[in-house]
Each structure stands twice: as C-alpha cells, then as structure tokens.
Design a protein around this motif. Structure first.
Motif, PDB file in Angstrom:
ATOM      1  N   GLY A 101       0.802  -1.218   0.000  1.00  0.00           N
ATOM      2  CA  GLY A 101       0.000   0.000   0.000  1.00  0.00           C
ATOM      3  C   GLY A 101       0.834   1.266   0.000  1.00  0.00           C
ATOM      4  O   GLY A 101       0.365   2.316   0.450  1.00  0.00           O
ATOM      5  N   ILE A 102       2.051   1.187  -0.509  1.00  0.00           N
ATOM      6  CA  ILE A 102       2.925   2.359  -0.595  1.00  0.00           C
ATOM      7  C   ILE A 102       2.673   3.030  -1.947  1.00  0.00           C
ATOM      8  O   ILE A 102       2.941   2.442  -2.996  1.00  0.00           O
ATOM      9  N   THR A 103       2.139   4.233  -1.909  1.00  0.00           N
ATOM     10  CA  THR A 103       1.733   4.917  -3.136  1.00  0.00           C
ATOM     11  C   THR A 103       2.551   6.168  -3.444  1.00  0.00           C
ATOM     12  O   THR A 103       2.707   6.529  -4.607  1.00  0.00           O
ATOM     13  N   ALA A 104       3.047   6.851  -2.429  1.00  0.00           N
ATOM     14  CA  ALA A 104       3.778   8.112  -2.636  1.00  0.00           C
ATOM     15  C   ALA A 104       5.278   7.832  -2.598  1.00  0.00           C
ATOM     16  O   ALA A 104       5.915   7.950  -1.558  1.00  0.00           O
ATOM     17  N   TRP A 105       5.821   7.446  -3.732  1.00  0.00           N
ATOM     18  CA  TRP A 105       7.249   7.146  -3.799  1.00  0.00           C
ATOM     19  C   TRP A 105       7.752   7.490  -5.201  1.00  0.00           C
ATOM     20  O   TRP A 105       6.977   7.660  -6.135  1.00  0.00           O
ATOM     21  N   SER A 106       9.043   7.591  -5.338  1.00  0.00           N
ATOM     22  CA  SER A 106       9.665   7.791  -6.643  1.00  0.00           C
ATOM     23  C   SER A 106      11.066   7.220  -6.601  1.00  0.00           C
ATOM     24  O   SER A 106      11.629   7.005  -5.520  1.00  0.00           O
ATOM     25  N   TRP A 107      11.594   6.947  -7.780  1.00  0.00           N
ATOM     26  CA  TRP A 107      12.957   6.407  -7.871  1.00  0.00           C
ATOM     27  C   TRP A 107      13.700   7.266  -8.881  1.00  0.00           C
ATOM     28  O   TRP A 107      13.432   7.212 -10.080  1.00  0.00           O
ATOM     29  N   GLN A 108      14.608   8.087  -8.397  1.00  0.00           N
ATOM     30  CA  GLN A 108      15.338   8.987  -9.278  1.00  0.00           C
ATOM     31  C   GLN A 108      16.270   8.199 -10.201  1.00  0.00           C
ATOM     32  O   GLN A 108      16.735   7.115  -9.863  1.00  0.00           O
ATOM     33  N   ARG A 109      16.528   8.811 -11.350  1.00  0.00           N
ATOM     34  CA  ARG A 109      17.249   8.114 -12.412  1.00  0.00           C
ATOM     35  C   ARG A 109      18.595   8.779 -12.697  1.00  0.00           C
ATOM     36  O   ARG A 109      18.812   9.940 -12.343  1.00  0.00           O
ATOM     37  N   ASP A 110      19.467   8.018 -13.361  1.00  0.00           N
ATOM     38  CA  ASP A 110      20.748   8.584 -13.742  1.00  0.00           C
ATOM     39  C   ASP A 110      20.578   9.445 -14.997  1.00  0.00           C
ATOM     40  O   ASP A 110      19.456   9.636 -15.495  1.00  0.00           O
ATOM     41  N   LEU A 111      21.652   9.965 -15.511  1.00  0.00           N
ATOM     42  CA  LEU A 111      21.567  10.886 -16.630  1.00  0.00           C
ATOM     43  C   LEU A 111      21.195  10.200 -17.934  1.00  0.00           C
ATOM     44  O   LEU A 111      20.953  10.872 -18.944  1.00  0.00           O
ATOM     45  N   ARG A 112      21.108   8.871 -17.905  1.00  0.00           N
ATOM     46  CA  ARG A 112      20.685   8.115 -19.088  1.00  0.00           C
ATOM     47  C   ARG A 112      19.319   7.455 -18.876  1.00  0.00           C
ATOM     48  O   ARG A 112      18.909   6.593 -19.654  1.00  0.00           O
ATOM     49  N   GLY A 113      18.632   7.841 -17.801  1.00  0.00           N
ATOM     50  CA  GLY A 113      17.264   7.375 -17.589  1.00  0.00           C
ATOM     51  C   GLY A 113      17.120   6.086 -16.817  1.00  0.00           C
ATOM     52  O   GLY A 113      16.018   5.546 -16.713  1.00  0.00           O
ATOM     53  N   ALA A 150      19.650   2.402  -8.545  1.00  0.00           N
ATOM     54  CA  ALA A 150      19.348   1.338  -7.591  1.00  0.00           C
ATOM     55  C   ALA A 150      20.086   1.512  -6.279  1.00  0.00           C
ATOM     56  O   ALA A 150      19.632   1.067  -5.231  1.00  0.00           O
ATOM     57  N   PHE A 151      21.219   2.173  -6.325  1.00  0.00           N
ATOM     58  CA  PHE A 151      22.098   2.292  -5.170  1.00  0.00           C
ATOM     59  C   PHE A 151      21.833   3.543  -4.344  1.00  0.00           C
ATOM     60  O   PHE A 151      22.386   3.698  -3.257  1.00  0.00           O
ATOM     61  N   ALA A 152      20.970   4.478  -4.847  1.00  0.00           N
ATOM     62  CA  ALA A 152      20.853   5.744  -4.115  1.00  0.00           C
ATOM     63  C   ALA A 152      19.601   6.557  -4.404  1.00  0.00           C
ATOM     64  O   ALA A 152      19.396   7.578  -3.769  1.00  0.00           O
ATOM     65  N   GLY A 153      18.731   6.154  -5.342  1.00  0.00           N
ATOM     66  CA  GLY A 153      17.735   7.076  -5.853  1.00  0.00           C
ATOM     67  C   GLY A 153      16.345   7.017  -5.280  1.00  0.00           C
ATOM     68  O   GLY A 153      15.481   7.796  -5.678  1.00  0.00           O
ATOM     69  N   LEU A 154      16.063   6.130  -4.341  1.00  0.00           N
ATOM     70  CA  LEU A 154      14.690   5.952  -3.853  1.00  0.00           C
ATOM     71  C   LEU A 154      14.268   7.091  -2.929  1.00  0.00           C
ATOM     72  O   LEU A 154      15.045   7.550  -2.081  1.00  0.00           O
ATOM     73  N   ARG A 155      13.016   7.540  -3.096  1.00  0.00           N
ATOM     74  CA  ARG A 155      12.398   8.519  -2.201  1.00  0.00           C
ATOM     75  C   ARG A 155      11.113   7.912  -1.636  1.00  0.00           C
ATOM     76  O   ARG A 155      10.275   7.398  -2.388  1.00  0.00           O
ATOM     77  N   LEU A 156      10.980   7.967  -0.312  1.00  0.00           N
ATOM     78  CA  LEU A 156       9.825   7.417   0.395  1.00  0.00           C
ATOM     79  C   LEU A 156       9.390   8.362   1.496  1.00  0.00           C
ATOM     80  O   LEU A 156      10.184   9.172   1.981  1.00  0.00           O
TER      81      LEU A 156
END
Length: 364
Positions: free
Chosen positions: A228-240, A244-250
């Motif tokens: 039930g986690i809905t408000a999240w994002s995963w930031q991307r590198d400069l190539r899209g 995986a090692f640092a980009g998650l926002r929760l």
C-alpha cells in the motif's frame, strides 16, 4: 536524578530549550512496553538537537508509538543547493543508500519467482559480455560477493560524494557494469568488506534483464503495491536508469512499513511478499565492516542494549542520516531521516539515537 536516556544520547548541543509537544501518549507508550517519560525525553532531545534531523518514528508490536518531524535544510540527490523543507507525514525524503537494501528485497522477490541465478553464480556467467580472457580473476566474483560487498574490486566510495568517488561514474556512464568490473581485483573475493554501490548497480541490471521490467515498475508491482505504498519515486541517472544504489524517495511511514515487513519474515497481511528464506539469508551476518558492525545482503548489523540484554539490530543506512533500524528481539523499528549529507563521521550519532530509544523499553 539525571535522566539516563539523556545521558546516553551525548549529541552535540543536545539540551537546548526543549519544546513541550511531540511526546507519545503515555498510555500508548506503556501499552507497548516503554517508560513513557524516558521515551518522551528522547523525542524532546531529538526536537532540540542542533543536528539537522527531519524525522523520528518509533513503532513497536505494529503500533506507532512516537512520531516527530522538524523543518530543516535538505537537498535531493541532484540538488546543488539546500532548501528549507517543512517535513511531515506526507512529505517524501531521499533514502539514499537505503535504496540498496530495497534492491536486495526486490532481488529476493525475483529469486522466489525462479527468475534469478543462485548467489554462487559468477557474475561473468550472467553477463558474459563482461568476461575478459586476460583477467580470469573476474570469474571468481559471484552474485553473493556483490550482495555482501566483498567483490575484491578496487573501489573508492568514502562518505563524501564528489567526482573523486568511484560511485560518481555510475550516474553518467553508458555501461555501469563495465565501469565497475573494469576495476582491478585487489583482494580475493569474499574475504574483505569494501563498500561498493557499483555492485548494487550490477544487481539491478541483472534483475531488469531477468524480469523484463524496469526496476521501479517491478518494485511497484511486487513490493510497494502489496504494502500500500503509493507516494514514492525512484530517481534516475543521466541516461534514464533508476539509481538502484541511491535514488529511492519514500515517506518515513512507508520506510517503516519495510521494517515491519522484515520483522514479519517478508509477510504482509495475508501475503508472502518477500520469501522468508531470502529475508533470513539477507540478515545473516556475512562480513565484519571494520567499524564494529557487520554486513549481510545489502543490510547492516549491530547491537544495542535493552531489558538488560544485548539486542541485535539490522538496518538500512543512507547518506545524510537516513536510517531504518529493525530490532527483532524487541519487535521494534526506528526510522530516522536527516539532512547531514557527506558527514560520515556522524554515523555513530544515529546509532546512539537508537540506543536511547532501546533504553526506554521496560517490558517485552
């Protein structure tokens, strides 16, 4: 008498004018086995600390016992300048390297689906295009060595993130796996811990190839959706590509859900989200990290004291003071978020915060 919890904290400039609010309800604290006054002292010390803390959440036996937020300076992973953010329950936060621990959970889910190679498989057997006949030593690096950061590759990733940090190349290179495995092997794989986010990038690449899904899409379907986690994002590198090692926002509350998931051996409500065997394997100490802690499959391990006994904890760590502490013997999770980026010397400070919460436990 001086409060022992406050004495244990030993934070810089700790006892400023403490606010009156923010303490947990005494009845809730007592019901979950806390000394309410001692836990209130921890929350007030958090509120008053001169450090750039953003949130503190304490959950035990599945009940939210304490939850405190502060406004503070913050910057996302690509920001050059910090800005003041009024943090609260609905505000997402950079997880930084806690992303690695979540990537490990995703690997375990895919392994349970029969999609992943065994952990003793050489990486070059999975990615044969990276094999190098002139460097046969690469063939001895296995999936497990990437998971527990013992690949033996020369990799410099100190707590300060700049262009001299080997992780920097992961943000822009066309072939991150080649960047990582292009480093010389300087120690026998499996023998020494060396922090390496590049290994996590390779794991994510393999996961995406084997599942046929981008990392965020897979996470949504098989991990965040079921919880039930809905408000999240995963930031991307400069190539899209998802970092995986640092980009998650929760949101901190959703990070806390992941801790409860681990305490329940990967089960959420009536569904086995992560195989219990993978949770157990992930949280098995594999290597000493050299600073009194141990490391499993992208999870840190240490111990605290509560109820007169040592209590083992496992944790996700993220640059800046992001912490998810899980204490199985107390059936408790503690979440911390902060904006003290690139200050690895503050690492023990966040563990002392956990120690103070654990010291407030007075009953099983």
């Amino acid at each position: 008498m001086r409060c022992p919890v406050l004495a244990a904290l030993a934070w810089p400039a700790l006892l400023l004018a403490a606010p009156q609010g923010g303490c947990p309800a005494p009845s809730v604290a007592h019901q979950q086995g806390f000394d309410a006054a001692a836990l209130c002292a921890v929350v007030r010390a958090f509120d008053a600390s001169a450090l750039n803390y953003h949130s503190l959440l304490v959950e035990r036996h599945g009940v939210q016992v304490a939850e405190a937020y502060r406004a503070g300076r913050d910057r996302s992973i690509y920001s050059l300048f910090a800005r003041t953010v009024d943090f609260g329950p609905q505000v997402s936060h950079d997880m930084r390297s806690i992303s690695k621990s979540v990537t490990s959970l995703l690997w375990g889910i895919a392994a349970g689906q029969g999609l992943m190679p065994s952990v003793d498989t050489p990486v070059t057997a999975v990615l044969p295009e990276l094999a190098d006949p002139a460097r046969p030593e690469l063939n001895s690096i296995t999936i497990e060595h990437l998971l527990n950061m013992s690949s033996g590759l020369a990799w410099n990733e100190p707590g300060v993130y700049n262009r001299f940090n080997d992780e920097f190349g992961l943000y822009w290179r066309g072939a991150p796996a080649g960047h990582v495995l292009g480093k010389p092997v300087v120690t026998a794989p499996g023998t020494r811990f060396n922090y390496n986010g590049g290994g996590t990038a390779i794991l994510a690449q393999i996961l995406e190839q084997r599942t046929g899904m981008a990392l965020p899409d897979y996470a949504q379907r098989y991990l965040f959706g079921p919880l039930g986690i809905t408000a999240w994002s995963w930031q991307r590198d400069l190539r899209g590509r998802a970092l995986a090692f640092a980009g998650l926002r929760l949101r901190p509350r959703d990070l806390q859900k992941l801790g409860r998931l681990m305490l329940q051996q990967g089960r959420w409500e009536e569904r086995q989200v992560v195989p219990a065997a993978w949770v157990a394997a992930s949280l098995q100490p594999r290597l000493a990290t050299g600073d009194g802690l141990q490391y499993g499959y992208q999870w840190w391990m240490g111990s605290t004291q509560a109820l007169g006994l040592p209590q083992r904890w496992v944790a996700g760590f993220g640059n800046g003071g992001q912490r998810l502490f899980i204490v199985p013997g107390l059936d408790m999770t503690v979440v911390v978020t902060a904006g003290e980026y690139d200050k690895p010397e503050l690492g023990p400070t966040y563990t002392r915060l956990l120690d103070s919460v654990a010291a407030a436990v007075e009953a099983p």
